[in-house]
Design an enzyme around this catalytic site. Structure first.
Site, mmCIF file in Angstrom:
data_model
loop_
_atom_site.group_PDB
_atom_site.id
_atom_site.type_symbol
_atom_site.label_atom_id
_atom_site.label_comp_id
_atom_site.label_asym_id
_atom_site.label_seq_id
_atom_site.Cartn_x
_atom_site.Cartn_y
_atom_site.Cartn_z
ATOM 1 N N HIS A 179 2.304 -2.066 7.145
ATOM 2 C CA HIS A 179 1.019 -1.579 7.632
ATOM 3 C C HIS A 179 -0.021 -1.599 6.512
ATOM 4 C CE1 HIS A 179 3.356 -0.022 11.050
ATOM 5 N NE2 HIS A 179 2.210 -0.001 11.693
ATOM 6 N N LYS A 198 -2.416 3.818 5.818
ATOM 7 C CA LYS A 198 -1.462 4.551 6.660
ATOM 8 C C LYS A 198 -0.751 5.601 5.818
ATOM 9 C CE LYS A 198 2.075 3.974 10.213
ATOM 10 N NZ LYS A 198 1.322 4.838 11.139
#
Length: 265
Positions: free
Chosen positions: A153, A157
């Site tokens: 990600h 995040k």
């Protein structure tokens, strides 16, 4: 359907606002943001180059008083406050927030006894179909195959492994008759010893602007099978969230997920 969006100035919030504006059956009635947000008072469509007549606000009760459903892709502490407001105003919730503690999940489940809630770590149709593929694969690769889940990600995040990776782990563990709590291995470092054949390993990568990549690896002797889902845009999450709103509009109290919304059970 009168819909409010939480985290309206964020990347996901903007995508959700656009999805609501493009849905002829939906009306945007509220846009929530943090109390310290520099965007409070601005039109919710500013980021899209549109005028909606809806201003970003931190006033929960004012927003919940107008909405039928709130879509929430924020953080656990914010979502818990939204659940309390939803209970006060009898508003349904579509929750895509991840990183909850066990206690917070229990509170969410208790709230679903009074209001309708769709809770899913990933609302993409593709991811939820992938979960069914993983259940099928796990049953056929139950012996002689090591299972590892790798996810990647963007740098912003804050939780790891991702909620989607955990969903995939739960799907695989459930198909094998195991509890993920008992067999999960989260990252490896140093001298770890040989791999426990009953374990399900997780590895997380963070960097750049990766929207979300997930691969489940079934590694056997002489072959390996990889089932991968890659998100190139948050549009799929927003579209799934709108499907969840439509699903809830015809239902009362209860806790549902995207498998329910998509009829995959």
């Amino acid at each position: 359907m009168k819909i409010a969006i939480a985290g309206a100035s964020g990347r996901m919030g903007r995508m959700l606002i656009e999805a609501v504006l493009n849905d002829s059956d939906a009306q945007l009635v509220g846009a929530l943001d943090r109390a310290d947000s520099p965007f409070l008072g601005q039109d919710a469509g500013t980021f899209l180059g549109k005028e909606t007549g809806v201003k970003l606000t931190a006033d929960l009760d004012a927003v919940f008083a107008q909405a039928d459903t709130l879509i929430d892709f924020t953080r656990p502490e914010g979502t818990m406050a939204h659940i309390e407001a939803a209970l006060r105003h009898d508003v349904k919730l579509v929750i895509g927030t991840t990183g909850f503690t066990a206690e917070q999940k229990a509170e969410l489940q208790a709230a679903a006894g009074k209001i309708g809630i769709v809770f899913a770590a990933n609302m993409s149709v593709g991811v939820n179909v992938t979960l069914k593929l993983l259940e099928f694969a796990a049953k056929h690769f139950s012996h002689g195959y090591d299972i590892e889940i790798i996810e990647a990600h963007h740098r912003h995040k804050v939780d790891a492994p991702s909620g989607t990776a955990l969903m995939m782990g739960e799907a695989v563990a459930g198909a094998l008759g195991r509890s993920l709590d008992d067999c999960a291995v989260y990252g490896r470092h140093g001298v770890t010893g040989e791999r426990d054949p009953s374990s399900i390993g997780f590895a997380a990568v963070r960097g750049g602007d990766i929207v979300g990549d997930h691969t489940v690896l079934f590694a056997g002797i002489g072959e390996r099978i990889e089932i991968t889902h890659k998100s190139s845009s948050r549009v799929s999450y927003a579209q799934g969230a709108l499907r969840a709103v439509h699903f809830l509009s015809a239902r009362g109290a209860g806790l549902f997920d995207m498998q329910d919304v998509l009829g995959l059970r």
